[in-house]
Motif scaffolding. Structure first.
Motif, mmCIF file in Angstrom:
data_model
loop_
_atom_site.group_PDB
_atom_site.id
_atom_site.type_symbol
_atom_site.label_atom_id
_atom_site.label_comp_id
_atom_site.label_asym_id
_atom_site.label_seq_id
_atom_site.Cartn_x
_atom_site.Cartn_y
_atom_site.Cartn_z
ATOM 1 N N ARG A 1 0.820 -1.220 0.000
ATOM 2 C CA ARG A 1 0.000 0.000 0.000
ATOM 3 C C ARG A 1 0.850 1.265 0.000
ATOM 4 N NH1 ARG A 1 -3.912 -0.337 4.994
ATOM 5 N NH2 ARG A 1 -1.933 -0.922 5.981
ATOM 6 N N TYR A 2 2.097 1.178 0.458
ATOM 7 C CA TYR A 2 2.913 2.366 0.656
ATOM 8 C C TYR A 2 4.057 2.406 -0.365
ATOM 9 C CZ TYR A 2 0.322 2.114 4.976
ATOM 10 O OH TYR A 2 -0.693 2.016 5.891
ATOM 11 N N GLU A 3 4.173 3.551 -0.984
ATOM 12 C CA GLU A 3 5.162 3.764 -2.035
ATOM 13 C C GLU A 3 6.150 4.835 -1.599
ATOM 14 O OE1 GLU A 3 5.332 5.607 -6.593
ATOM 15 O OE2 GLU A 3 3.427 5.449 -5.494
ATOM 16 N N LEU A 4 7.431 4.538 -1.657
ATOM 17 C CA LEU A 4 8.467 5.519 -1.341
ATOM 18 C C LEU A 4 8.580 6.495 -2.507
ATOM 19 C CD1 LEU A 4 10.796 6.512 0.488
ATOM 20 C CD2 LEU A 4 12.297 4.923 -0.737
ATOM 21 N N ILE A 5 8.283 7.769 -2.256
ATOM 22 C CA ILE A 5 8.306 8.746 -3.338
ATOM 23 C C ILE A 5 9.433 9.772 -3.176
ATOM 24 C CG2 ILE A 5 5.847 8.494 -3.825
ATOM 25 C CD1 ILE A 5 5.342 11.070 -2.285
ATOM 26 N N TYR A 6 10.068 9.810 -1.992
ATOM 27 C CA TYR A 6 11.172 10.758 -1.809
ATOM 28 C C TYR A 6 11.958 10.358 -0.560
ATOM 29 C CZ TYR A 6 13.748 15.020 -0.666
ATOM 30 O OH TYR A 6 14.742 15.908 -0.354
ATOM 31 N N SER A 7 13.271 10.590 -0.623
ATOM 32 C CA SER A 7 14.127 10.399 0.545
ATOM 33 C C SER A 7 15.126 11.554 0.605
ATOM 34 C CB SER A 7 14.860 9.053 0.484
ATOM 35 O OG SER A 7 15.578 8.920 -0.726
#
Length: 913
Positions: free
Chosen positions: A664-670
């Motif tokens: 469900r969770y997408e890494l879009i920025y770090s």
């Protein structure tokens, strides 16, 4: 024309004007480096706690939106009810005259100046010379305590009014009319509106002590001649007469009456803030008290007495763990040696008739059978000493074995944290008695004799000089000796720093003894007074620049994460995980300054500046149910362990811990810019990461199934993975549909009222509305893929829709389309004062899912409006208006109270306490 110019020059040269200018420029000089550009004072609590809420309510008022409610934190939270935001504080009107950053700094600097000025005025009212009064004002204004609480803004805004409160109350109990009682009540109200609730509580203790320790003054035609002024306070003038009944109960009753009048007026005048605050307090985490351990965090440790003379002697600011665990409430307590020296002189030196020693006065009083005579003479010192002891007694907190009794039996102490804050009384009394001590020195210089005093001053000056010489010449040997005994970092500050401060302290102490000795010898001529004030200021300016600031542009500049989230137009919520925002969690950023760490952690308060909805916030008076639910959400092993993230309507998550194993969770920025290392390795470290929920739930949706449970069962049920917020809602009472369901999508869906639905029961024995036999609805996105609305199919596949169409601080409008009777669930905080209107008709709001709201709706298309219109605020505003009118009437139509035997003329002045 020449006479006018001469008059103005004479006014500028007057002692009071010169003293005021000295205090003003000293306060400016203390913050001189703010004048070099556009800066904001951001140290400690200022940056994350005080600035964002103030920016929020200032901008809200500029746009005509009264901030009764804050919809952006804690899923909605009462705002104006919390006095710490100081929305109604009069001096905060400066925010509407200057840009926000300039106004914010001006307010802080102004309160330093006012603290010194009010102390000066109080001493002048005691007939102390302008020099003695100025010394008191400078000590209080430049003390380490006041510099420490500049970052604890509520304490600063409230404590500086205490000298003025004492001044007008002293006049009131000395029979100078009702106007002084009104002024006292007004000043206490202003202090309360500043947000320092504990300071107001402490001020009432001060007034109570003034009631107990203030002698009675009677008309010269009554009572017997005492022979000396009623107290040792200077400037008492001609001998006055003390009533033989001065220590009977009836005079105290009169003072208690004044205190009661002031208390009642305070309750009336402050009601607009007090009543909403009491409502919030009852529903908050402090409503039933806090634990003794929490209440006594950051008590004043006895060893910290050393901080009055050596700034940061223990190195609290070198180790963050020590900063938070050992003692972080005061950044500095440095006061220097002169205030203690002058205060000591005041307490040990007494003014007796024609130079009679204290022991002689006591013996004569006993021989004459009038022991009250000596008590009158000593009572002012007993008053000040008792206040000092009271301050230390409360400030010691858990270091005081009797504080547990205070916590248990004295009202409201079970809801007060940080006992160290009560040290403000000690600092103020120290400042006052220092000015009185200087006044006594000026009197000694005019009297013959006192050779012993003069010799003692020389002796102490020599002793301090020899100690200073020993520290300078034996520096290496002393340093080696102390290091062997581990009087160095980490148990203390660096030894070299402490030795430097020790030398500095003894240098000024030597100098002050010499100046006092010379001053007594030359009868305190102008030049020696100027030197004493100059070196006192220089000594206290050892704290100068010891505060944090940031450029205004840097403070308000959005992080990359905030820029990304702010471009999303949806009605969603953001969540920074508990580990991320924890103060003891280190994060990897290129510039790990405290302010940058706060910003990169994305504390909920910084989201308030950008008006982003957050499930959490920073507030000391939180609604208890909101706090309980948040702890249940963050207390589990991972964010995927429950479905509460859907209940909150969270779309974006800021986390230092990778969220893995949940599609469900997408890494879009770090946040990796400027960091060294491989991306894969850095993602596993405590770097800031932004995740997006691919299928976020909306803030409002329709549910047809519900259960009625008690609150404890509801909370435990919601903490389980089996709880599906989009399929059922948990209530604490059975809802009632006022309007029956009407045929879907027909005109007049609200026409033809029938009897309320009878309801059926589910397998668990809970009631369900009639016709609720279908399976739970399935959730899906709307056609534009944004969580602006919740589209739910009914059993025939016809669409149901909930859409937020308008939102302000105190108002929320939704458009709802329902094919059958449903419950509209809103994941905004349930709180008294919220009203719901369905197509303009009032509808009851039910407490849903432990902390949120639900409204029953019949089939059809509805306009649903939630309005925050608290009765507590309206009632408080009405009572305050009544109090203002009452004060005006009392001031205009009531004759001033005169002491017994007075027939008119100017009121007698009693300089005692």
């Amino acid at each position: 024309m020449i006479d006018k110019i001469k008059g103005k020059i004479k006014w500028v040269k007057s002692p009071n004007s010169l003293a005021g200018l000295t205090l003003f420029f000293a306060s400016l000089l203390l913050f001189y480096d703010l004048l070099g550009g556009r800066y904001l004072l951001t140290e400690r609590d200022l940056g994350p706690y005080f600035i964002p809420p103030r920016f929020f309510w200032v901008e809200s008022l500029k746009h005509g939106d009264l901030p009764l409610w804050n919809p952006y934190q804690f899923s909605g939270h009462p705002f104006l009810a919390n006095p710490q935001h100081a929305v109604l504080y009069p001096l905060n009107s400066l925010f509407f005259l200057f840009p926000f950053d300039i106004a914010f700094n001006i307010i802080i600097i102004l309160h330093f100046f006012l603290g010194g000025l009010f102390t000066y005025l109080f001493l002048r009212d005691l007939k102390v010379s302008s020099t003695g009064s100025l010394i008191s004002g400078l000590i209080f204004m430049l003390s380490g305590y006041l510099l420490s609480v500049h970052s604890l803004l509520t304490i600063l805004l409230s404590s500086i009014w205490t000298p003025l409160i004492m001044m007008f109350f002293r006049r009131a109990i000395n029979g100078q009319g009702i106007k002084n009682e009104i002024f006292t009540a007004i000043l206490i109200t202003i202090s309360f509106l500043g947000g320092g609730i504990e300071i107001v509580y402490g001020n009432f203790f001060i007034l109570l002590f003034m009631v107990i320790f203030s002698p009675t003054v009677s008309h010269p035609s009554q009572g017997k001649e005492v022979g000396e002024p009623l107290c040792g306070l200077p400037g008492c003038g001609r001998p006055q007469r003390a009533s033989p009944t001065g220590f009977l109960l009836w005079p105290i009753f009169k003072r208690i009456r004044s205190l009661l009048i002031i208390s009642i007026l305070f309750l009336l005048l402050s009601a607009i803030q007090l009543i909403p605050f009491l409502e919030l307090f009852i529903h908050s985490i402090r409503g039933k008290g806090i634990s003794y351990q929490e209440a006594t965090i950051w008590s004043f440790a006895p060893k910290d007495v050393l901080l009055f003379f050596l700034p940061d002697a223990y190195g609290y600011f070198l180790d963050m763990k020590k900063y938070w665990v050992a003692q972080c409430w005061f950044k500095t307590l440095y006061t220097g040696g002169l205030p203690f020296l002058l205060s000591f002189i005041y307490f040990i030196s007494g003014r007796t008739p024609v130079g009679e020693p204290l022991c002689g006065l006591l013996k004569r009083a006993a021989t004459e059978g009038r022991p009250y005579k000596f008590f009158l003479f000593k009572r002012d010192r007993i008053f000040f000493l008792s206040l000092m002891l009271l301050s230390l007694f409360l400030s010691l907190g858990h270091y005081n074995p009797l504080y547990s009794l205070v916590f248990k039996y004295i009202p409201f102490f079970d809801g007060i944290r940080y006992p160290a804050k009560f040290l403000y009384i000690f600092i103020l009394v120290l400042s006052i008695t220092a000015g009185l001590g200087f006044q006594r020195l000026t009197e000694l210089s005019k009297e013959n004799g006192h050779k012993k005093y003069k010799n003692l001053l020389i002796l102490f000056s020599l002793i301090c000089g020899f100690v200073l010489l020993f520290l300078v010449l034996g520096h290496k040997a002393i340093e080696h000796f102390l290091k062997l005994r581990e009087i160095d970092f980490p148990q203390f500050n660096y030894l070299s720093v402490n030795l430097f401060h020790a030398k500095r302290f003894f240098f000024y102490l030597t100098l002050f003894f010499l100046l006092i000795r010379v001053g007594v010898e030359v009868k305190w001529k102008g030049w020696i007074k100027i030197l004493l004030i100059f070196f006192l200021t220089a000594d206290l300016f050892g704290n100068m620049g010891f505060y944090g600031k940031e450029k205004t542009a840097d403070y308000f500049q959005k992080t990359r994460i905030l820029e990304m989230v702010s471009t999303d137009p949806g009605h969603f919520r953001i969540f920074s995980t508990g580990k991320t925002i924890a103060m003891d969690t280190p994060i990897l950023v290129p510039d790990p300054s405290p302010f940058n760490v706060f910003k990169e952690k994305h504390l909920p308060s910084f989201n308030l500046i950008s008006r982003l909805h957050d499930i959490w916030g920073i507030d000391v008076i939180r609604v208890k149910r909101v706090d309980d639910l948040y702890k249940a959400f963050t207390g589990v092993s991972s964010i995927s362990a429950t479905n509460l993230v859907d209940l909150y309507g969270v779309k974006y998550i800021v986390s230092v811990t990778p969220i893995e194993g949940d599609p469900r969770y997408e890494l879009i920025y770090s946040r990796l810019e400027g960091l060294k290392g491989k991306k894969e390795d850095l993602l596993k470290e405590n770097t800031i990461k932004l995740y997006k929920n691919r299928n976020p739930s909306p803030r409002a949706w329709l549910v047809k199934d519900f259960k009625v449970l008690d609150s404890k069962t509801i909370l435990s049920t919601m903490a389980k993975k089996e709880f599906k917020p989009d399929r059922e809602v948990l209530l604490e009472e059975e809802p009632k549909w006022v309007n029956p369901p009407s045929p879907p999508f027909t005109k007049g869906g609200l026409e033809g009222l029938k009897e309320p639905l009878s309801g059926t029961q589910n397998k668990g024995g809970q009631h369900l509305p009639a016709g609720r036999q279908g399976g739970p609805p399935q959730h899906r996105k709307n056609n534009i893929g944004e969580p602006l609305s919740a589209c739910l199919p009914d059993r025939q596949g016809l669409p149901q829709k909930v859409e937020i169409i308008y939102e302000t601080n105190n108002r929320l409008q939704l458009l709802v389309k329902s094919t059958e009777d449903n419950l509209l669930v809103l994941s905004d905080t349930y709180y008294p004062g919220w009203k719901a209107f369905v197509d303009g008709i009032p509808e009851k709001i039910y407490q849903a899912n432990y902390a949120f709201r639900a409204v029953p709706l019949s089939a059809g298309t509805h306009k649903v409006e939630f309005i925050y219109d608290p009765m507590s605020f309206k009632l408080g505003a009405g009572v305050t208006l009544l109090g203002i009118l009452g004060c005006i009437a009392m001031a205009l139509f009531r004759r001033p109270h005169l002491p017994a035997g007075r027939q008119g003329g100017p009121p007698l002045r009693n300089l005692n306490f």
